[in-house]
Design an enzyme around this catalytic site. Sequence first.
Site, PDB file in Angstrom:
ATOM      1  N   HIS A   1       0.804  -1.229   0.000  1.00  0.00           N
ATOM      2  CA  HIS A   1       0.000   0.000   0.000  1.00  0.00           C
ATOM      3  C   HIS A   1       0.841   1.284   0.000  1.00  0.00           C
ATOM      4  O   HIS A   1       0.570   2.222   0.752  1.00  0.00           O
ATOM      5  CB  HIS A   1      -0.930   0.015   1.219  1.00  0.00           C
ATOM      6  CG  HIS A   1      -2.027  -1.005   1.179  1.00  0.00           C
ATOM      7  ND1 HIS A   1      -2.525  -1.523  -0.002  1.00  0.00           N
ATOM      8  CD2 HIS A   1      -2.748  -1.610   2.181  1.00  0.00           C
ATOM      9  CE1 HIS A   1      -3.505  -2.384   0.278  1.00  0.00           C
ATOM     10  NE2 HIS A   1      -3.650  -2.472   1.583  1.00  0.00           N
TER      11      HIS A   1
ATOM     12  N   HIS B   1      -9.789   2.432   0.458  1.00  0.00           N
ATOM     13  CA  HIS B   1      -9.675   1.345   1.432  1.00  0.00           C
ATOM     14  C   HIS B   1     -10.690   1.451   2.576  1.00  0.00           C
ATOM     15  O   HIS B   1     -10.347   1.154   3.736  1.00  0.00           O
ATOM     16  CB  HIS B   1      -8.246   1.314   1.976  1.00  0.00           C
ATOM     17  CG  HIS B   1      -7.778  -0.031   2.423  1.00  0.00           C
ATOM     18  ND1 HIS B   1      -8.287  -0.667   3.530  1.00  0.00           N
ATOM     19  CD2 HIS B   1      -6.868  -0.880   1.907  1.00  0.00           C
ATOM     20  CE1 HIS B   1      -7.683  -1.838   3.681  1.00  0.00           C
ATOM     21  NE2 HIS B   1      -6.822  -1.988   2.701  1.00  0.00           N
TER      22      HIS B   1
ATOM     23  N   GLU C   1     -11.584  -3.360  -2.688  1.00  0.00           N
ATOM     24  CA  GLU C   1     -10.608  -2.375  -3.161  1.00  0.00           C
ATOM     25  C   GLU C   1     -10.390  -2.576  -4.656  1.00  0.00           C
ATOM     26  O   GLU C   1      -9.762  -3.554  -5.061  1.00  0.00           O
ATOM     27  CB  GLU C   1      -9.286  -2.574  -2.426  1.00  0.00           C
ATOM     28  CG  GLU C   1      -9.405  -2.563  -0.925  1.00  0.00           C
ATOM     29  CD  GLU C   1      -8.295  -3.378  -0.255  1.00  0.00           C
ATOM     30  OE1 GLU C   1      -7.116  -3.242  -0.622  1.00  0.00           O
ATOM     31  OE2 GLU C   1      -8.624  -4.188   0.631  1.00  0.00           O
TER      32      GLU C   1
HETATM   33  C1  BGC Z   1      -4.768  -6.214   2.310  1.00  0.00           C
HETATM   34  C2  BGC Z   1      -4.589  -6.931   3.627  1.00  0.00           C
HETATM   35  C3  BGC Z   1      -4.058  -5.948   4.630  1.00  0.00           C
HETATM   36  C4  BGC Z   1      -5.023  -4.809   4.739  1.00  0.00           C
HETATM   37  C5  BGC Z   1      -4.610  -3.736   5.715  1.00  0.00           C
HETATM   38  C6  BGC Z   1      -5.706  -5.093   2.511  1.00  0.00           C
HETATM   39  O1  BGC Z   1      -5.848  -4.369   1.324  1.00  0.00           O
HETATM   40  O2  BGC Z   1      -5.227  -7.070   1.293  1.00  0.00           O
HETATM   41  O3  BGC Z   1      -3.714  -8.033   3.491  1.00  0.00           O
HETATM   42  O4  BGC Z   1      -3.867  -6.545   5.869  1.00  0.00           O
HETATM   43  O5  BGC Z   1      -5.189  -4.213   3.479  1.00  0.00           O
HETATM   44  O6  BGC Z   1      -3.316  -3.371   5.542  1.00  0.00           O
END
Ligand code: BGC
Length: 345
Positions: free
Chosen positions: A106, A180, A310
Amino acid sequence: MNIKEQTFGKTSDDKNIILYTLTNANGLTAKLINYGAILTTLELPGRDGKFTDVTLGYDTLEDYIKDDCYFGATVGRCANRIAKGKFTLNGKEYCLATNNGPNHLHGGIKGFNKVVWDAEVFEEKTGPAIKFTYLSKDNEEGYPGNLTVTVIYWLTNDNELKISYQAETDKSTPVNLTHHSYFNLAGHDSGDVLSHELTINADSFTETDETLVPTGEIKSVKDTPLDFTTTVRIADHINQVEGGFDHNYVLNNKNSSLTLAAHVYEPTTGRDMELYTTEPGVQFYSGNFLDGVKGKNGAVYKKHSGFCLETQHFPDSPNKPQFPSVILEPVKKYTQLTVYKFSVK
Ligand code: BGC
């Protein structure tokens, strides 16, 4: 104007963080802050006409600064995982920040969810909106090129949360943006989301290794618990998936037109959400790592208290030439449109 502004806090480098409240013609509200271009609150009516906040979040800026769940955040420069935080572009290897075991997740340690954006509110016939812009400098978190990013959130009078993204760069760079929010259509503090009914318009998914990085194989969902091509209560499949859902679905629509990707229905309140996107993939994450996070109004978010859908390109695309490319060239413009459409059934 159906937009209110109030002080939310100040960052350690003295930047003012404002909470913007957008209200549409039907009384729905969306609250956003210029820290992380984060959606903090979304209030929707249920079958009984009562408005309830359906996204997980915090009450204070300090909590958003500490957050590692990405509640309501705009995620970039690259959402999801990049294996070992490394990729090669035009013969040069780039090393990104690693912040998820051995991998980059991310956007890194200080992704787009941890920066202050410029904000501008405006109102159109279709409803109130807010435009966030941010300049991600060359080498930020290891990414090449100065990238100018614009994210616009509309709360339309058709009860849609519409998110449009644009980005431009001065050097080739990977870009993969997403939103998110963790939704719980019964209310952010109402327990788990397992009784939600879900449909995903995807016949396949990207298989991953034990660190959740794609192996490169695209596998059919048929005869697996990942199959949501027909409507399934999340509870009916989740126990067959070790750890819960955290999968990138390969959407059936292949031509980047705005198309229905997923549908979620919450039977006790009647709240219904349709998700449309121009993106080729959607990560369905069932809040597996929520472990008693202290949230808004004294709520405590536990495993499966919220789900994320997402919309994005596939994880680890910079290292997977067989996946749709996430490389943005200086002469091109990145665009994405994602719409969460709400109703009561
Ligand atoms: C991911 C997860 C992660 C979460 C928070 C999601 O988009 O797929 O694996 O733990 O975000 O970071």
